[in-house]
Design a protein around this motif. Structure first.
Motif, PDB file in Angstrom:
ATOM      1  N   LEU A 150      27.546  44.300  49.963  1.00  0.00           N
ATOM      2  CA  LEU A 150      28.541  45.377  50.002  1.00  0.00           C
ATOM      3  C   LEU A 150      29.702  44.900  49.154  1.00  0.00           C
ATOM      4  N   THR A 151      30.055  45.658  48.127  1.00  0.00           N
ATOM      5  CA  THR A 151      31.086  45.236  47.186  1.00  0.00           C
ATOM      6  C   THR A 151      32.118  46.336  47.017  1.00  0.00           C
ATOM      7  N   ALA A 152      33.379  45.988  47.239  1.00  0.00           N
ATOM      8  CA  ALA A 152      34.458  46.952  47.051  1.00  0.00           C
ATOM      9  C   ALA A 152      34.710  47.179  45.563  1.00  0.00           C
ATOM     10  N   VAL A 153      35.194  48.365  45.238  1.00  0.00           N
ATOM     11  CA  VAL A 153      35.516  48.736  43.857  1.00  0.00           C
ATOM     12  C   VAL A 153      37.030  48.848  43.728  1.00  0.00           C
ATOM     13  N   SER A 154      37.587  48.207  42.711  1.00  0.00           N
ATOM     14  CA  SER A 154      39.043  48.221  42.523  1.00  0.00           C
ATOM     15  C   SER A 154      39.505  49.393  41.671  1.00  0.00           C
ATOM     16  N   ASP A 155      38.672  49.812  40.702  1.00  0.00           N
ATOM     17  CA  ASP A 155      39.039  50.986  39.895  1.00  0.00           C
ATOM     18  C   ASP A 155      37.829  51.517  39.155  1.00  0.00           C
ATOM     19  N   ILE A 156      37.879  52.809  38.864  1.00  0.00           N
ATOM     20  CA  ILE A 156      36.853  53.484  38.073  1.00  0.00           C
ATOM     21  C   ILE A 156      37.544  54.090  36.872  1.00  0.00           C
ATOM     22  N   ASP A 157      37.222  53.562  35.691  1.00  0.00           N
ATOM     23  CA  ASP A 157      37.939  53.925  34.473  1.00  0.00           C
ATOM     24  C   ASP A 157      39.443  53.712  34.701  1.00  0.00           C
ATOM     25  N   GLU A 158      40.250  54.751  34.655  1.00  0.00           N
ATOM     26  CA  GLU A 158      41.691  54.582  34.806  1.00  0.00           C
ATOM     27  C   GLU A 158      42.182  54.849  36.218  1.00  0.00           C
ATOM     28  N   HIS A 159      41.272  55.130  37.132  1.00  0.00           N
ATOM     29  CA  HIS A 159      41.668  55.486  38.490  1.00  0.00           C
ATOM     30  C   HIS A 159      41.618  54.265  39.402  1.00  0.00           C
ATOM     31  N   GLY A 160      42.788  53.824  39.870  1.00  0.00           N
ATOM     32  CA  GLY A 160      42.866  52.692  40.771  1.00  0.00           C
ATOM     33  C   GLY A 160      42.533  53.085  42.198  1.00  0.00           C
ATOM     34  N   LEU A 161      41.918  52.153  42.924  1.00  0.00           N
ATOM     35  CA  LEU A 161      41.475  52.420  44.289  1.00  0.00           C
ATOM     36  C   LEU A 161      42.065  51.400  45.254  1.00  0.00           C
ATOM     37  N   SER A 162      42.275  51.838  46.484  1.00  0.00           N
ATOM     38  CA  SER A 162      42.783  50.945  47.516  1.00  0.00           C
ATOM     39  C   SER A 162      41.635  50.125  48.098  1.00  0.00           C
ATOM     40  N   LEU A 163      41.977  48.971  48.642  1.00  0.00           N
ATOM     41  CA  LEU A 163      41.013  48.123  49.326  1.00  0.00           C
ATOM     42  C   LEU A 163      41.253  48.249  50.826  1.00  0.00           C
ATOM     43  N   HIS A 164      40.271  48.753  51.534  1.00  0.00           N
ATOM     44  CA  HIS A 164      40.405  49.059  52.956  1.00  0.00           C
ATOM     45  C   HIS A 164      39.742  47.933  53.758  1.00  0.00           C
ATOM     46  N   GLU A 165      40.540  46.930  54.089  1.00  0.00           N
ATOM     47  CA  GLU A 165      39.981  45.709  54.663  1.00  0.00           C
ATOM     48  C   GLU A 165      39.302  45.941  56.008  1.00  0.00           C
ATOM     49  N   GLU A 166      39.891  46.750  56.884  1.00  0.00           N
ATOM     50  CA  GLU A 166      39.309  46.946  58.195  1.00  0.00           C
ATOM     51  C   GLU A 166      37.995  47.721  58.097  1.00  0.00           C
ATOM     52  N   LEU A 167      37.950  48.767  57.271  1.00  0.00           N
ATOM     53  CA  LEU A 167      36.712  49.520  57.086  1.00  0.00           C
ATOM     54  C   LEU A 167      35.655  48.640  56.422  1.00  0.00           C
ATOM     55  N   ASP A 168      36.086  47.841  55.469  1.00  0.00           N
ATOM     56  CA  ASP A 168      35.178  46.923  54.810  1.00  0.00           C
ATOM     57  C   ASP A 168      34.554  45.970  55.827  1.00  0.00           C
ATOM     58  N   ARG A 169      35.363  45.451  56.735  1.00  0.00           N
ATOM     59  CA  ARG A 169      34.867  44.532  57.762  1.00  0.00           C
ATOM     60  C   ARG A 169      33.854  45.217  58.662  1.00  0.00           C
ATOM     61  N   ARG A 170      34.140  46.438  59.076  1.00  0.00           N
ATOM     62  CA  ARG A 170      33.239  47.172  59.963  1.00  0.00           C
ATOM     63  C   ARG A 170      31.904  47.461  59.282  1.00  0.00           C
ATOM     64  N   LEU A 171      31.953  47.875  58.031  1.00  0.00           N
ATOM     65  CA  LEU A 171      30.727  48.146  57.290  1.00  0.00           C
ATOM     66  C   LEU A 171      29.896  46.872  57.135  1.00  0.00           C
ATOM     67  N   ARG A 172      30.572  45.789  56.779  1.00  0.00           N
ATOM     68  CA  ARG A 172      29.881  44.526  56.558  1.00  0.00           C
ATOM     69  C   ARG A 172      29.242  44.016  57.849  1.00  0.00           C
ATOM     70  N   GLU A 173      29.959  44.153  58.943  1.00  0.00           N
ATOM     71  CA  GLU A 173      29.430  43.709  60.232  1.00  0.00           C
ATOM     72  C   GLU A 173      28.196  44.511  60.621  1.00  0.00           C
ATOM     73  N   PHE A 174      28.264  45.819  60.419  1.00  0.00           N
ATOM     74  CA  PHE A 174      27.124  46.679  60.761  1.00  0.00           C
ATOM     75  C   PHE A 174      25.909  46.360  59.904  1.00  0.00           C
ATOM     76  N   LEU A 175      26.131  46.157  58.613  1.00  0.00           N
ATOM     77  CA  LEU A 175      25.014  45.977  57.683  1.00  0.00           C
ATOM     78  C   LEU A 175      24.369  44.604  57.755  1.00  0.00           C
ATOM     79  N   PHE A 176      25.182  43.572  57.970  1.00  0.00           N
ATOM     80  CA  PHE A 176      24.672  42.225  57.752  1.00  0.00           C
ATOM     81  C   PHE A 176      24.818  41.275  58.942  1.00  0.00           C
ATOM     82  N   SER A 177      25.172  41.806  60.108  1.00  0.00           N
ATOM     83  CA  SER A 177      25.288  40.918  61.270  1.00  0.00           C
ATOM     84  C   SER A 177      23.919  40.567  61.838  1.00  0.00           C
ATOM     85  N   ALA A 178      22.908  41.338  61.454  1.00  0.00           N
ATOM     86  CA  ALA A 178      21.553  41.046  61.929  1.00  0.00           C
ATOM     87  C   ALA A 178      20.607  40.842  60.745  1.00  0.00           C
TER      88      ALA A 178
END
Length: 268
Positions: A240-268
């Motif tokens: 699972l890899t966060a994206v910082s920007d697409i072309d000229e559009h910058g994106l936020s990094l959502h650490e808590e959501l990232d943690r939840r997704l990562r835990e669900f996908l890869f804890s088992a």
């Protein structure tokens, strides 16, 4: 881990494993593959991969290898190589055949399983651009993990030449389909979505798990709507890899959501 592979029913040293020069996978990309995560010596989502492999074989009219045989082969290879964490690449081709496009009436598939050791790490956020290459969501081939990977290879090369990490491919519908080797998740108005299959998204195993778990819903994303997106991730069976920007559009990094997704996908 040792340099051992499983090829057509046998565990072999990698230097002793040979694919015939007239194998249709080598000559015509006539085959499929699956990339399977190994964690603590186990393959927690092997059943999903074997199911998708069988569905792909049915689409290609390719005899599917016996599931029990593959399950035992995976176990044997993990044990023989002492593979604790990493991945397996399962490749199935239609096997050898005469010159030309028409396959043999009774194909004898080639089945190869290779292991790679790696440690699960959190990758740095990546930068994406839109590719000129397209995926046709109406084609049955968009639903299989085909060996014919040139559009993805070319889109990744295109991105690299532009100083980017990866590319987003659009579908023939004009909406975003996926990245070169991953499905995408995008956050808009506080809700997580992923492109639908008809827009060209591969039916990824992690994508399916997230949909089933209620983490996201299917929703089309047009290029002009990217400015309304606040977060994006690339997801496949291994990462699972966060994206910082697409072309000229910058994106936020959502650490808590990232943690939840990562835990669900890869804890088992």
């Amino acid at each position: 881990m040792s340099a051992t592979v499983w090829l057509n029913g046998r565990l072999l040293g990698i230097t002793d494993a040979y694919i015939a020069p007239n194998d249709r996978g080598f000559l015509l990309s006539d085959g499929l593959f699956e990339t399977i995560r190994v964690a603590n010596g186990q393959t927690p989502h092997l059943t999903r991969h074997l199911t998708r492999l069988e569905e792909g074989c049915a689409i290609l009219r390719l005899p599917a290898p016996d599931r029990m045989l593959l399950t035992q082969a995976v176990s044997d290879l993990v044990h023989a190589t002492n593979l604790s964490d990493g991945s397996l690449r399962l490749t199935v081709t239609r096997g050898t055949g005469p010159r030309g496009l028409v396959p043999p009436a009774m194909p004898n598939p080639t089945v190869l399983i290779q292991g790679t050791a790696s440690t699960m790490t959190v990758s740095a956020p990546v930068r994406l651009g839109l590719s000129r290459y397209r995926r046709d969501g109406n084609s049955p081939l968009a639903r299989v993990k085909s060996l014919a990977f040139l559009p993805s290879i070319m889109s990744r090369m295109e991105a690299s030449a532009a100083g980017l990490d990866d590319a987003l491919l659009l579908g023939t519908t004009g909406a975003v389909a996926e990245a070169s080797a991953a499905n995408i998740l995008f956050l808009r108005e506080g809700r997580l979505h992923t492109p639908p299959i008809h827009d060209g998204a591969l039916p990824g195993t992690s994508r399916a798990r997230l949909l089933e778990g209620g983490f996201c819903t299917e929703c089309s994303l047009l290029p002009e709507d990217l400015k309304t997106v606040t977060g994006v991730w690339l997801v496949n069976a291994l990462s699972l890899t966060a994206v910082s920007d697409i072309d000229e559009h910058g994106l936020s990094l959502h650490e808590e959501l990232d943690r939840r997704l990562r835990e669900f996908l890869f804890s088992a």
